[in-house]
Write a protein that holds these residues in place. Structure first.
Motif, PDB file in Angstrom:
ATOM      1  N   TRP A  30     -35.454  11.908 -18.657  1.00  0.00           N
ATOM      2  CA  TRP A  30     -34.835  12.588 -17.512  1.00  0.00           C
ATOM      3  C   TRP A  30     -35.795  12.983 -16.384  1.00  0.00           C
ATOM      4  N   PRO A  31     -36.971  13.593 -16.686  1.00  0.00           N
ATOM      5  CA  PRO A  31     -37.797  14.084 -15.564  1.00  0.00           C
ATOM      6  C   PRO A  31     -38.143  12.988 -14.540  1.00  0.00           C
ATOM      7  N   ILE A  32     -38.236  11.762 -14.977  1.00  0.00           N
ATOM      8  CA  ILE A  32     -38.540  10.666 -14.042  1.00  0.00           C
ATOM      9  C   ILE A  32     -37.325  10.408 -13.151  1.00  0.00           C
ATOM     10  N   ALA A  33     -36.136  10.421 -13.757  1.00  0.00           N
ATOM     11  CA  ALA A  33     -34.913  10.221 -12.975  1.00  0.00           C
ATOM     12  C   ALA A  33     -34.794  11.299 -11.900  1.00  0.00           C
ATOM     13  N   GLU A  34     -35.121  12.511 -12.291  1.00  0.00           N
ATOM     14  CA  GLU A  34     -35.037  13.634 -11.362  1.00  0.00           C
ATOM     15  C   GLU A  34     -35.918  13.381 -10.133  1.00  0.00           C
ATOM     16  N   LYS A  35     -37.129  12.904 -10.385  1.00  0.00           N
ATOM     17  CA  LYS A  35     -38.055  12.643  -9.263  1.00  0.00           C
ATOM     18  C   LYS A  35     -37.574  11.470  -8.415  1.00  0.00           C
ATOM     19  N   ILE A  36     -37.059  10.448  -9.073  1.00  0.00           N
ATOM     20  CA  ILE A  36     -36.537   9.274  -8.345  1.00  0.00           C
ATOM     21  C   ILE A  36     -35.374   9.691  -7.442  1.00  0.00           C
ATOM     22  N   LEU A  37     -34.506  10.554  -7.977  1.00  0.00           N
ATOM     23  CA  LEU A  37     -33.371  11.041  -7.191  1.00  0.00           C
ATOM     24  C   LEU A  37     -33.844  11.900  -6.014  1.00  0.00           C
ATOM     25  N   GLN A  38     -34.859  12.718  -6.282  1.00  0.00           N
ATOM     26  CA  GLN A  38     -35.415  13.561  -5.207  1.00  0.00           C
ATOM     27  C   GLN A  38     -35.966  12.713  -4.066  1.00  0.00           C
ATOM     28  N   MET A  39     -36.453  11.534  -4.409  1.00  0.00           N
ATOM     29  CA  MET A  39     -36.986  10.643  -3.378  1.00  0.00           C
ATOM     30  C   MET A  39     -35.869   9.905  -2.638  1.00  0.00           C
TER      31      MET A  39
END
Ligand SMILES: [Zn+2]
Length: 262
Positions: free
Chosen positions: A167-176
């Motif tokens: 999840w934490p990677i998805a969160e960062k990808i979404l933030q971008m």
């Protein structure tokens, strides 16, 4: 598969119909796909020759669009002239993205240095041509994020395809501001972790993809995948989100049209 009497209208944002797996029946399969309710297909190049074949397919079929790039596996095989050629064909009509590009430290078929160099070049190329990126990233989450953050201008958009990270990677990808898509693995019985991650991704940021001929959904596991099977991914997403399959089709199609401007 169809919802009652009505065919579902969906978009496969990641197919490799130029691959040799389709040499025997490509035309038939493409015609059948259109009849199956697939509105559009984005055919994704992985080599210079494959990118050219993608453009040929897009020329031949109204409902196919092309994405061009060199896959990280082949980062060591491309020279400066090849990159020049790639940039040139990226301006062809119906090229809607640069991809697939990124990092693959799982197979490591090219050195990490060569992969990083090509990834940076591809991000710059996408920004220069105002095209979205289709990103492949395997066992390389941190480096993918770091390079994107270093290279990314304000307007760069794209999708991280075949999502497989926590999840934490998805969160960062979404933030971008990026989209995410998942292929057939999301339908495998053992993929509960992936389904849990997907649950956290807003449907408004999801795209449908098959990554065919690879990663066929559970029903066809181990067999050759094809764009029509994207409906099984839609069905899985409808279960995960608790939305109707029609809503999933509608939302993901809107997302794809917006990202790729089709
Ligand atoms: Zn692919």
């Amino acid at each position: 598969m169809a919802t009652k009497n009505q065919k579902l209208r969906v978009i496969d944002t990641h197919a490799h119909l130029d691959f040799p797996q389709y040499n025997q029946d490509r035309e038939e399969l493409i015609k059948r796909t259109q009849q199956e309710g697939i509105d559009y297909i984005i055919n994704v190049g992985t080599t210079l020759a494959g990118s050219r074949r993608s453009i040929e397919l897009a020329k031949k079929y109204d409902f196919i669009y092309a994405s061009v790039a060199i896959h990280p596996h082949y980062a060591e095989e491309i020279d400066d002239q090849g990159l020049k050629d790639l940039e040139e064909i990226a301006s062809s009509p119906k090229v809607v993205a640069i991809g697939e590009t990124g990092l693959d430290f799982y197979k490591n078929l090219s050195s990490p240095q060569a992969q990083e160099k090509l990834f940076r070049w591809s991000i710059r190329c996408a920004q220069k041509l105002s095209l979205p990126l289709i990103i492949h990233s395997r066992d390389a989450a941190e480096d993918t994020l770091r390079i994107l953050q270093e290279e990314k201008g304000e307007k760069l958009r794209g999708v991280l395809h075949c999502y497989s990270y926590p999840w934490p990677i998805a969160e960062k990808i979404l933030q971008m501001g990026f989209y995410i898509s998942v292929a057939g693995q999301v339908t495998f019985p053992k993929s509960q972790t992936l389904r849990d991650v997907v649950k956290g991704i807003p449907p408004e940021r999801m795209l449908l993809e098959t990554d065919c001929p690879f990663l066929a959904p559970q029903e066809f596991r181990g067999k050759r995948n094809e764009p029509a099977y994207v409906k099984y991914i839609a069905r899985e997403l409808s279960n995960i989100y608790g939305l109707s399959i029609k809503d999933i089709a509608l939302i993901t199609s809107q997302n794809a049209k917006k990202l790729f401007k089709i």
